[in-house]
Design an enzyme around this catalytic site. Structure first.
Site, PDB file in Angstrom:
ATOM      1  N   HIS A   1       0.908  -1.373   0.044  1.00 56.84           N
ATOM      2  CA  HIS A   1       0.123   0.210   0.033  1.00 56.84           C
ATOM      3  C   HIS A   1       0.826   1.249   0.051  1.00 56.84           C
ATOM      4  O   HIS A   1       1.886   1.388   0.480  1.00 56.84           O
ATOM      5  CB  HIS A   1      -1.004   0.048   1.060  1.00 56.84           C
ATOM      6  CG  HIS A   1      -0.409  -0.064   2.664  1.00 56.84           C
ATOM      7  ND1 HIS A   1      -0.097   0.983   3.248  1.00 56.84           N
ATOM      8  CD2 HIS A   1      -0.277  -1.163   3.429  1.00 56.84           C
ATOM      9  CE1 HIS A   1       0.401   0.850   4.452  1.00 56.84           C
ATOM     10  NE2 HIS A   1       0.224  -0.497   4.339  1.00 56.84           N
TER      11      HIS A   1
ATOM     12  N   HIS B   1       4.457   2.779  12.317  1.00 56.29           N
ATOM     13  CA  HIS B   1       3.338   4.160  12.562  1.00 56.29           C
ATOM     14  C   HIS B   1       4.289   5.197  13.688  1.00 56.29           C
ATOM     15  O   HIS B   1       3.631   5.572  14.521  1.00 56.29           O
ATOM     16  CB  HIS B   1       2.222   3.609  13.442  1.00 56.29           C
ATOM     17  CG  HIS B   1       1.438   2.538  12.631  1.00 56.29           C
ATOM     18  ND1 HIS B   1       0.230   2.247  12.936  1.00 56.29           N
ATOM     19  CD2 HIS B   1       1.467   2.310  11.258  1.00 56.29           C
ATOM     20  CE1 HIS B   1      -0.535   1.455  12.086  1.00 56.29           C
ATOM     21  NE2 HIS B   1       0.504   1.344  11.058  1.00 56.29           N
TER      22      HIS B   1
ATOM     23  N   GLU C   1      -4.785   2.178   2.817  1.00 50.76           N
ATOM     24  CA  GLU C   1      -4.919   0.672   3.799  1.00 50.76           C
ATOM     25  C   GLU C   1      -5.158   0.945   5.000  1.00 50.76           C
ATOM     26  O   GLU C   1      -5.881   0.450   5.970  1.00 50.76           O
ATOM     27  CB  GLU C   1      -3.622   0.014   3.512  1.00 50.76           C
ATOM     28  CG  GLU C   1      -3.280  -1.391   4.023  1.00 50.76           C
ATOM     29  CD  GLU C   1      -3.170  -1.570   5.375  1.00 50.76           C
ATOM     30  OE1 GLU C   1      -3.027  -2.553   6.190  1.00 50.76           O
ATOM     31  OE2 GLU C   1      -2.686  -0.471   6.076  1.00 50.76           O
TER      32      GLU C   1
ATOM     33  N   ASP D   1       3.407  -6.612   3.290  1.00 53.70           N
ATOM     34  CA  ASP D   1       3.000  -5.340   4.321  1.00 53.70           C
ATOM     35  C   ASP D   1       3.425  -5.808   5.722  1.00 53.70           C
ATOM     36  O   ASP D   1       2.970  -5.350   6.507  1.00 53.70           O
ATOM     37  CB  ASP D   1       1.486  -5.274   4.195  1.00 53.70           C
ATOM     38  CG  ASP D   1       1.166  -3.980   5.152  1.00 53.70           C
ATOM     39  OD1 ASP D   1       2.001  -3.121   5.335  1.00 53.70           O
ATOM     40  OD2 ASP D   1      -0.091  -3.750   5.393  1.00 53.70           O
TER      41      ASP D   1
ATOM     42  N   ASP E   1       6.384   0.698   6.280  1.00 50.43           N
ATOM     43  CA  ASP E   1       4.853   0.211   6.291  1.00 50.43           C
ATOM     44  C   ASP E   1       4.245   1.352   5.471  1.00 50.43           C
ATOM     45  O   ASP E   1       3.690   2.506   6.066  1.00 50.43           O
ATOM     46  CB  ASP E   1       4.262   0.222   7.818  1.00 50.43           C
ATOM     47  CG  ASP E   1       2.752   0.020   7.928  1.00 50.43           C
ATOM     48  OD1 ASP E   1       2.355  -0.509   6.901  1.00 50.43           O
ATOM     49  OD2 ASP E   1       2.342   0.342   8.801  1.00 50.43           O
TER      50      ASP E   1
END
Lengths: 279, 279
Positions: free
Chosen positions: A101, A247, A147, A175, A113
């Protein structure tokens, strides 16, 4: 669920310790939600270092905690999946979709990510082209949008290809970061798993040994609803450092190891090649 | 062999590109030698970035290269291996030696090579103690001295234990860095290899799948001369980033991932426990 559970107990806001292993100053963001009837209180994540510090202060006695946040939800805007493909030489109408993604959380660059996944898939196609490999089936790379925040790209792609009457025969996703490769998982039947376990002997000398029942990926997941029985495969790199970056502001290009990324690309190319020959 | 080969061709000095993958500013040191009758010319390694720059300059034309070095050989001094052990509960006279080496090249700290190996072995013993495991055989940890520069610690230990009349039944070494564990290799017979391949089923859920014929380690190598047929086992972590740090200023504590190091410790503890139970 922190905001919901804390609000039930009368909290005015909630902060959590980042769900990460390293002791550093990077807060990790991620999904949270509110429930109807429950007060919508502010929620944030602290870095592990900050959480440790807060914990130490709390042990000493009463603490005044000033929470200042300026994040907000903006309305959705139009965006797009990006696709490219090599047409199949024998069965061009049968498609193997591979993808990662394009979107990422805004704290970092989304290098692991899922920048790495995007590179794995694009490279797999480039390697096949470079080696002049003519796949039997059409190999289509899809860079999925959205995503992280609703999977609209994955849902949209599955509906779009079904509506076009395309025949999807398998899908592969990367992913889980740009780390040293370990193998592939399969969400499907015993036969679909055994198909890729045959590759194990060829790939073990390169350190790929994990060919197990498991998970495909968020983006390709909706294909399962549109194409009953389609096998979904997920690339599995070494997982130990993923949550160092997940993240967080540290998920940047500099933290992707070039060699590990390249090995992931080679693994994806080899896997897709073998899959194409076997179907 | 660079200095020898270059001198044969009349070179006054030799510089090589560091034998490393990353593009950075860290030169990697390592072993080199001279031959009798061949001129002893200065030899050095450039960082990959510096080598790239030099290469670009050479493409443009004649280059003046100023080589200034101040390294030298000092005479050997007395130093020591460091040992600790848990006595065996059933066969205290039968010893399983596990170890890594204390010395390192002077450019960095030797955190991966071989601080990590030392920690793996010490932790294996600490974990056994913590869990109140009473090994059948004596488990002895040896931190070897002088692995990098002659292996005097390894040679000395093998002679010393033989002279004392001790019975060494197996040895395990960790000297390939503090990365995510992948398995163990065995330098011995088919039966000795099969012994550890039995562990594979127990350890695969933790990502250890590599139980193959291979190499034990430099430090434990001399035990083979003193104890014919002794099996030597080598811990195998993921190898992809090892030469990012090997013998370079970047081989420092900050570049060892805590979780990966801990997984190596747990792997060593589990392996030594199973080995002790199986012998």
């Amino acid at each position: 669920m922190g905001a919901v559970e804390a609000a039930k107990l009368g909290a005015v806001a909630v902060v959590i310790r980042s769900l990460a292993l390293p002791q550093d100053d990077f807060p990790h963001t991620g999904s949270m939600y509110y429930e109807k009837e429950i007060a919508k209180i502010p929620a944030g994540a602290l870095s592990t270092n900050a959480a440790n510090e807060l914990s130490e202060e709390l042990k000493k006695g009463k603490v005044t905690f000033l929470l200042e946040m300026d994040c907000r939800d903006y309305p959705d805007v139009q965006s797009y999946n990006v696709m490219c493909e090599i047409k199949g030489s024998e069965s061009p109408d049968e498609i193997i979709t591979i993808g990662g993604h394009l979107d990422s959380w805004d704290t970092g660059e989304g290098a692991h990510d899922d920048g790495a996944g995007v590179v794995h898939c694009l490279e797999a196609l480039r390697i096949m082209k470079e080696l002049n490999i003519k796949p039997k089936h059409t190999i289509r790379v899809v860079f999925f949008m959205n995503e992280e925040n609703g999977n609209k790209g994955g849902i949209g792609y599955a509906s779009w290809t079904k509506e076009k009457g395309e025949k999807q025969i398998a899908a592969v996703e990367s992913d889980r970061g740009g780390f040293s490769p370990r193998g592939f998982e399969c969400d499907g039947s015993e036969a679909q798993l055994q198909l890729i376990q045959q590759f194990s002997k060829l790939l073990k000398p390169y350190g790929l040994y994990h060919f197990e029942k498991g998970y495909g990926g968020v983006d390709i997941g909706p294909l399962k609803q549109q194409y009953t029985g389609i096998p979904l495969y997920g690339f599995v790199p070494d997982s130990q450092r993923y949550f160092d970056f997940h993240h967080a502001p540290s998920d940047v290009f500099e933290n992707v190891n070039k060699r590990e990324l390249e090995l992931g690309c080679a693994s994806m190319a080899a896997f897709v090649y073998l899959l194409d020959r076997s179907l």
